[in-house]
Design a protein around this motif. Sequence first.
Motif, PDB file in Angstrom:
ATOM      1  N   THR A 138       4.405   1.773   6.480  1.00 31.54           N
ATOM      2  CA  THR A 138       4.689   3.154   6.875  1.00 31.54           C
ATOM      3  C   THR A 138       4.640   3.346   8.383  1.00 31.54           C
ATOM      4  O   THR A 138       5.028   4.389   8.891  1.00 31.54           O
ATOM      5  N   THR A 139       4.177   2.348   9.120  1.00 32.10           N
ATOM      6  CA  THR A 139       4.111   2.414  10.576  1.00 32.10           C
ATOM      7  C   THR A 139       4.247   1.016  11.139  1.00 32.10           C
ATOM      8  O   THR A 139       4.010   0.023  10.435  1.00 32.10           O
ATOM      9  N   ALA A 161      13.635   2.848   9.057  1.00 29.95           N
ATOM     10  CA  ALA A 161      13.609   4.298   9.235  1.00 29.95           C
ATOM     11  C   ALA A 161      13.152   4.662  10.640  1.00 29.95           C
ATOM     12  O   ALA A 161      12.303   3.996  11.232  1.00 29.95           O
ATOM     13  N   ARG A 162      13.734   5.757  11.148  1.00 28.58           N
ATOM     14  CA  ARG A 162      13.410   6.237  12.491  1.00 28.58           C
ATOM     15  C   ARG A 162      12.006   6.816  12.560  1.00 28.58           C
ATOM     16  O   ARG A 162      11.297   6.660  13.550  1.00 28.58           O
ATOM     17  N   GLY A 163      11.546   7.478  11.508  1.00 29.14           N
ATOM     18  CA  GLY A 163      10.246   8.118  11.522  1.00 29.14           C
ATOM     19  C   GLY A 163       9.214   7.353  10.718  1.00 29.14           C
ATOM     20  O   GLY A 163       9.541   6.426   9.968  1.00 29.14           O
ATOM     21  N   PRO A 164       7.941   7.700  10.837  1.00 29.40           N
ATOM     22  CA  PRO A 164       6.908   7.076  10.009  1.00 29.40           C
ATOM     23  C   PRO A 164       7.086   7.452   8.549  1.00 29.40           C
ATOM     24  O   PRO A 164       7.691   8.474   8.221  1.00 29.40           O
ATOM     25  N   SER A 165       6.586   6.588   7.672  1.00 26.70           N
ATOM     26  CA  SER A 165       6.663   6.821   6.214  1.00 26.70           C
ATOM     27  C   SER A 165       8.096   7.034   5.743  1.00 26.70           C
ATOM     28  O   SER A 165       8.380   7.863   4.874  1.00 26.70           O
ATOM     29  N   TYR A 166       9.044   6.316   6.361  1.00 30.87           N
ATOM     30  CA  TYR A 166      10.438   6.258   5.923  1.00 30.87           C
ATOM     31  C   TYR A 166      11.180   7.584   6.098  1.00 30.87           C
ATOM     32  O   TYR A 166      12.107   7.894   5.348  1.00 30.87           O
ATOM     33  N   THR A 167      10.809   8.362   7.089  1.00 27.07           N
ATOM     34  CA  THR A 167      11.445   9.647   7.344  1.00 27.07           C
ATOM     35  C   THR A 167      12.488   9.521   8.451  1.00 27.07           C
ATOM     36  O   THR A 167      12.538   8.538   9.184  1.00 27.07           O
ATOM     37  N   GLY A 168      13.324  10.571   8.587  1.00 29.25           N
ATOM     38  CA  GLY A 168      14.346  10.589   9.619  1.00 29.25           C
ATOM     39  C   GLY A 168      15.509   9.683   9.284  1.00 29.25           C
ATOM     40  O   GLY A 168      15.711   9.281   8.131  1.00 29.25           O
ATOM     41  N   TYR A 169      16.323   9.373  10.271  1.00 27.31           N
ATOM     42  CA  TYR A 169      17.480   8.506  10.067  1.00 27.31           C
ATOM     43  C   TYR A 169      17.024   7.160   9.514  1.00 27.31           C
ATOM     44  O   TYR A 169      15.995   6.602   9.922  1.00 27.31           O
TER      45      TYR A 169
END
Length: 240
Positions: A138-139, A161-169
């Motif tokens: 996740t990080t 993923a762009r964000g932590p925990s597979y969030t964002g683009y």
Amino acid sequence: MRASLVILLAIGVAVAKEPRAGEKYCTCYSELNGGGYYYTFYDYVPDMYAYNFDNDVDSVTVRGMWIFYDNVNYNVEAALVYWAHGIDFALNFPSDYTNMCSSLRYVGQPSCLNCDSWTVYEGTAFTGAEFYGNADSTTLGVLDDQGPLVPHLNLSPSLLARGPSYTGYSACVYPNTDHDVGPNGETLDLGIYPDVTSIGFYDNAINSVRRGCHSKNVFKAEPLKAEVKAKNGAWGYIKK
């Protein structure tokens, strides 16, 4: 982040240790065609000078994928990067690439030749610090939001993923067609993305990795341009 270690196995004599099945190794020779004195490495070497082998590699034999750097500490500063992958793949570096290597390291799991894994690097062309894994993460720890990052995978797709925990683009990335076959039928499959801007990460930042394909943005890696390619391996270079 894996610590940078090196084990010196032999100096100018027969290799003292036979690799275990699937174990990665790199034997560096001071002369062409496997001549001169040599060391067999099974782990990272941040500074070849510590082993009296700085700028003194003319030929190598590799199992797995190994990356060679013109500077110490995996080219924190801009410099030439060259690579070799294969299964007991022996090669002579041409004159422009001999006597240049100051640090080296392998890619993937140390004791499994073709197991699924991923590695994200701090800089383009496999340079700087790294974050390695073979499961969901996740990080990316200290590499979150730091500079251009580059993934490497074997066999199976992964989500970046762009964000932590597979969030964002996000992007689902697959291996490419690089497929080495060794003399005993062992195989090595690679998926390499030297520049993540090609898969939509225009800010060059990745913050999490998940195994499997979970994105509508799907990419397949292009094979690295090789200077020499054989059934059991290949080698080439990347300018940072």
